[in-house]
Design a protein around this motif. Structure first.
Motif, PDB file in Angstrom:
ATOM      1  N   SER A 231       0.819  -1.215   0.000  1.00  0.00           N
ATOM      2  CA  SER A 231       0.000   0.000   0.000  1.00  0.00           C
ATOM      3  C   SER A 231       0.851   1.263   0.000  1.00  0.00           C
ATOM      4  CB  SER A 231      -0.954   0.003   1.205  1.00  0.00           C
ATOM      5  OG  SER A 231      -0.223  -0.054   2.413  1.00  0.00           O
ATOM      6  N   PHE A 232       2.059   1.208   0.567  1.00  0.00           N
ATOM      7  CA  PHE A 232       2.913   2.409   0.627  1.00  0.00           C
ATOM      8  C   PHE A 232       3.612   2.661  -0.704  1.00  0.00           C
ATOM      9  CE2 PHE A 232       6.477   5.102   1.751  1.00  0.00           C
ATOM     10  CZ  PHE A 232       5.907   5.983   2.650  1.00  0.00           C
ATOM     11  N   ILE A 233       4.005   1.585  -1.383  1.00  0.00           N
ATOM     12  CA  ILE A 233       4.743   1.710  -2.638  1.00  0.00           C
ATOM     13  C   ILE A 233       3.766   1.664  -3.805  1.00  0.00           C
ATOM     14  CG2 ILE A 233       6.494   0.653  -4.129  1.00  0.00           C
ATOM     15  CD1 ILE A 233       7.693   1.833  -1.640  1.00  0.00           C
ATOM     16  N   GLY A 234       3.862   2.658  -4.673  1.00  0.00           N
ATOM     17  CA  GLY A 234       3.018   2.662  -5.867  1.00  0.00           C
ATOM     18  C   GLY A 234       2.126   3.892  -5.935  1.00  0.00           C
ATOM     19  N   ASN A 235       1.991   4.430  -7.124  1.00  0.00           N
ATOM     20  CA  ASN A 235       1.128   5.574  -7.372  1.00  0.00           C
ATOM     21  C   ASN A 235       0.453   5.394  -8.734  1.00  0.00           C
ATOM     22  OD1 ASN A 235      -0.085   8.047  -6.971  1.00  0.00           O
ATOM     23  ND2 ASN A 235       1.587   9.195  -7.916  1.00  0.00           N
ATOM     24  N   PRO A 236      -0.876   5.291  -8.791  1.00  0.00           N
ATOM     25  CA  PRO A 236      -1.820   5.458  -7.688  1.00  0.00           C
ATOM     26  C   PRO A 236      -1.714   4.329  -6.663  1.00  0.00           C
ATOM     27  CG  PRO A 236      -2.944   4.597  -9.621  1.00  0.00           C
ATOM     28  CD  PRO A 236      -1.551   4.935 -10.067  1.00  0.00           C
ATOM     29  N   ILE A 238      -2.313   1.124  -4.379  1.00  0.00           N
ATOM     30  CA  ILE A 238      -2.858  -0.177  -4.756  1.00  0.00           C
ATOM     31  C   ILE A 238      -4.310  -0.289  -4.280  1.00  0.00           C
ATOM     32  CG2 ILE A 238      -2.160  -1.432  -2.665  1.00  0.00           C
ATOM     33  CD1 ILE A 238      -1.188  -3.699  -4.618  1.00  0.00           C
ATOM     34  N   ASN A 239      -5.148  -0.926  -5.123  1.00  0.00           N
ATOM     35  CA  ASN A 239      -6.543  -1.172  -4.749  1.00  0.00           C
ATOM     36  C   ASN A 239      -6.608  -2.278  -3.700  1.00  0.00           C
ATOM     37  OD1 ASN A 239      -7.838   0.576  -6.812  1.00  0.00           O
ATOM     38  ND2 ASN A 239      -6.886  -0.862  -8.239  1.00  0.00           N
ATOM     39  N   ALA A 275      -5.283  -7.324  -3.010  1.00  0.00           N
ATOM     40  CA  ALA A 275      -4.681  -6.048  -3.409  1.00  0.00           C
ATOM     41  C   ALA A 275      -4.318  -6.111  -4.891  1.00  0.00           C
ATOM     42  CB  ALA A 275      -3.438  -5.769  -2.562  1.00  0.00           C
ATOM     43  N   ILE A 276      -4.740  -5.106  -5.641  1.00  0.00           N
ATOM     44  CA  ILE A 276      -4.610  -5.137  -7.105  1.00  0.00           C
ATOM     45  C   ILE A 276      -4.036  -3.805  -7.581  1.00  0.00           C
ATOM     46  CG2 ILE A 276      -5.816  -5.549  -9.279  1.00  0.00           C
ATOM     47  CD1 ILE A 276      -8.221  -6.552  -7.481  1.00  0.00           C
ATOM     48  N   ARG A 277      -2.899  -3.845  -8.264  1.00  0.00           N
ATOM     49  CA  ARG A 277      -2.356  -2.619  -8.853  1.00  0.00           C
ATOM     50  C   ARG A 277      -3.251  -2.197 -10.024  1.00  0.00           C
ATOM     51  NH1 ARG A 277       1.446  -1.036  -5.627  1.00  0.00           N
ATOM     52  NH2 ARG A 277       3.043  -2.510  -4.926  1.00  0.00           N
ATOM     53  N   ALA A 278      -3.334  -0.888 -10.239  1.00  0.00           N
ATOM     54  CA  ALA A 278      -4.226  -0.366 -11.291  1.00  0.00           C
ATOM     55  C   ALA A 278      -3.872  -0.928 -12.656  1.00  0.00           C
ATOM     56  CB  ALA A 278      -4.169   1.161 -11.305  1.00  0.00           C
ATOM     57  N   GLU A 279      -2.567  -1.137 -12.908  1.00  0.00           N
ATOM     58  CA  GLU A 279      -2.135  -1.637 -14.219  1.00  0.00           C
ATOM     59  C   GLU A 279      -2.315  -3.148 -14.352  1.00  0.00           C
ATOM     60  OE1 GLU A 279       1.687  -1.491 -11.706  1.00  0.00           O
ATOM     61  OE2 GLU A 279      -0.188  -0.364 -11.915  1.00  0.00           O
ATOM     62  N   ALA A 280      -2.721  -3.815 -13.250  1.00  0.00           N
ATOM     63  CA  ALA A 280      -2.951  -5.269 -13.300  1.00  0.00           C
ATOM     64  C   ALA A 280      -4.372  -5.608 -13.713  1.00  0.00           C
ATOM     65  CB  ALA A 280      -2.635  -5.890 -11.943  1.00  0.00           C
ATOM     66  N   ILE A 281      -5.127  -4.602 -14.111  1.00  0.00           N
ATOM     67  CA  ILE A 281      -6.526  -4.799 -14.482  1.00  0.00           C
ATOM     68  C   ILE A 281      -6.708  -4.580 -15.982  1.00  0.00           C
ATOM     69  CG2 ILE A 281      -8.868  -3.900 -14.193  1.00  0.00           C
ATOM     70  CD1 ILE A 281      -8.040  -3.088 -11.339  1.00  0.00           C
ATOM     71  N   ASN A 282      -7.217  -5.576 -16.641  1.00  0.00           N
ATOM     72  CA  ASN A 282      -7.609  -5.437 -18.049  1.00  0.00           C
ATOM     73  C   ASN A 282      -9.116  -5.234 -18.133  1.00  0.00           C
ATOM     74  OD1 ASN A 282      -5.084  -5.762 -19.254  1.00  0.00           O
ATOM     75  ND2 ASN A 282      -5.237  -7.998 -19.241  1.00  0.00           N
ATOM     76  N   LEU A 283      -9.523  -4.373 -19.033  1.00  0.00           N
ATOM     77  CA  LEU A 283     -10.953  -4.160 -19.260  1.00  0.00           C
ATOM     78  C   LEU A 283     -11.381  -5.011 -20.445  1.00  0.00           C
ATOM     79  CD1 LEU A 283     -11.105  -0.292 -18.775  1.00  0.00           C
ATOM     80  CD2 LEU A 283     -11.308  -2.104 -17.076  1.00  0.00           C
ATOM     81  N   LYS A 313     -17.470  -1.230  -3.310  1.00  0.00           N
ATOM     82  CA  LYS A 313     -16.091  -0.746  -3.165  1.00  0.00           C
ATOM     83  C   LYS A 313     -15.602  -0.132  -4.472  1.00  0.00           C
ATOM     84  CE  LYS A 313     -11.904  -0.527  -1.297  1.00  0.00           C
ATOM     85  NZ  LYS A 313     -11.569   0.299  -0.129  1.00  0.00           N
ATOM     86  N   GLU A 314     -14.983   1.068  -4.402  1.00  0.00           N
ATOM     87  CA  GLU A 314     -14.418   1.711  -5.582  1.00  0.00           C
ATOM     88  C   GLU A 314     -12.938   1.360  -5.723  1.00  0.00           C
ATOM     89  OE1 GLU A 314     -15.068   5.906  -5.786  1.00  0.00           O
ATOM     90  OE2 GLU A 314     -17.249   5.722  -5.740  1.00  0.00           O
ATOM     91  N   ILE A 315     -12.522   1.079  -6.963  1.00  0.00           N
ATOM     92  CA  ILE A 315     -11.115   0.825  -7.249  1.00  0.00           C
ATOM     93  C   ILE A 315     -10.691   1.651  -8.456  1.00  0.00           C
ATOM     94  CG2 ILE A 315     -11.191  -1.515  -6.288  1.00  0.00           C
ATOM     95  CD1 ILE A 315     -11.240  -2.598  -9.158  1.00  0.00           C
TER      96      ILE A 315
END
Length: 351
Positions: A231-236, A238-239, A275-283, A313-315
């Motif tokens: 949660s501390f490392i990463g921008n935005p 982590i979800n 916990a999911i990084r924003a770039e780990a999500i495909n639409l 929950k918002e991600i």
């Protein structure tokens, strides 16, 4: 110079500012002490410099025990947040001052000061007073003054925090260049993860005086050992989705969504955080793990982000510019393998 800390602890009354710290800084490394305000970073730096005595434990410089050695005998160079330049002295005199204290002949110390002014690229300002310099220029003077002593260890305590955003980027690159040219072991305190990620050989992440993880910057991001690190490392940021495991699926806490999780270490009914990084999500509206509703779409420079709602929950999700969606649309979410982590909700440990 190699620096070893063995069970290093600093207490103030009942409060433990640094708690049983054991680690090694290798010779010639640039290491960042990173963590939120109040986590013990500056206390650690002050113990390394000798400004603060250790309550217990041991500090070794190349196998020499310096735990009780006074600051002036440790061979340490310090650069503080406020630079602490002498206002009545010129740039050249400020840089040369440590050699004046050592009673080095004037001609020799002036020659050395010019050499270090050149190293930090401030030669054209050597006749100016500190008040005539910008914040970045003052910082260069402070670094040159610390380096002219030829320290075995260079300590930097949040030296970029007083600079504007653009100048911080420029100066962190300069600090890295200077460190590589001199080869001096350097420890850099910051609460800014971007600074730490961009210039460090290694990051030491701290929380409440305790070591959370030591790693190369990218490893810290890709392989967090606990939820705090993730949660501390990463921008935005982590979800984080809280829930529990049921029949091999992660079920959102309110039961409104579920996702198949392939993890043999997780127990049935165990409360977990996905916990999911924003770039780990495909639409993907055809092949998806679960559905989400678009709440908001916005642009951040070259990147587009959206807030989407999974259950209640918002991600955050990265978008490609050609992906058509608007507020209120239902879209399919597909998770990649990389950038998706499962943590025990009670302990925060990685599962």
């Amino acid at each position: 110079m190699k620096v070893q800390l063995n069970n290093l602890t600093k207490t103030f009354g009942d409060f433990k500012a640094v708690d049983d710290f054991t680690m090694t800084f290798e010779d010639g490394e640039l290491v960042c002490l990173l963590g939120p305000s109040g986590c013990g970073k500056s206390t650690m730096l002050n113990m390394l410099s000798g400004i603060l005595p250790a309550s217990s434990g041991q500090i070794l410089f190349d196998e020499d025990d310096v735990t009780n050695v006074p600051p002036q005998d440790r061979g340490v160079g310090l650069v503080f947040q406020n630079y602490a330049l002498y206002p009545h002295m010129s740039v050249l005199e400020n840089i040369a001052f440590p050699l004046e204290i050592k009673k080095v002949p004037k001609a020799q110390r002036i020659e050395e000061a010019k050499k270090y002014a050149e190293l930090v690229q401030i030669t054209q300002y050597i006749d100016r007073k500190p008040k005539q310099l910008s914040g970045g220029q003052q910082q260069r003077v402070a670094i040159a003054r610390a380096l002219i002593k030829q320290p075995r260890l260079l300590l930097l305590d949040e030296p970029l925090s007083n600079l504007d955003a653009r100048l911080r980027i420029e100066m962190r690159e300069e600090i890295r260049r200077i460190q590589q040219e001199t080869g001096v072991t350097t420890i850099f305190v910051t609460h800014d993860q971007e600074e730490a990620m961009s210039i460090s050989d290694k990051i030491v992440l701290m929380k409440a005086g305790q070591l959370q993880q030591i790693d190369k910057p990218q490893e810290l991001y890709d392989d967090p050992h606990n939820l705090f690190v993730a949660s501390f490392i990463g921008n935005p940021p982590i979800n984080q989705l809280e829930g529990y495991m049921e029949n091999g699926r992660f079920v959102l806490e309110d039961g409104s969504a579920s996702i198949i999780i392939n993890n043999s270490n997780v127990k049935e009914g165990q409360k977990v955080v996905l916990a999911i990084r924003a770039e780990a999500i495909n639409l993907n509206n055809e092949n998806y793990d679960f559905k989400a509703t678009v709440v908001q779409r916005y642009t951040m420079g070259k990147e587009e982000l959206a807030f989407v709602k999974v259950g209640e929950k918002e991600i955050r999700v990265y978008l490609s510019s050609d992906f058509a969606c608007a507020k209120g649309d239902e879209i399919g979410i597909k998770l990649r393998n990389k950038g998706v982590f499962l943590f025990d909700k009670e302990t925060g440990d990685r599962i």
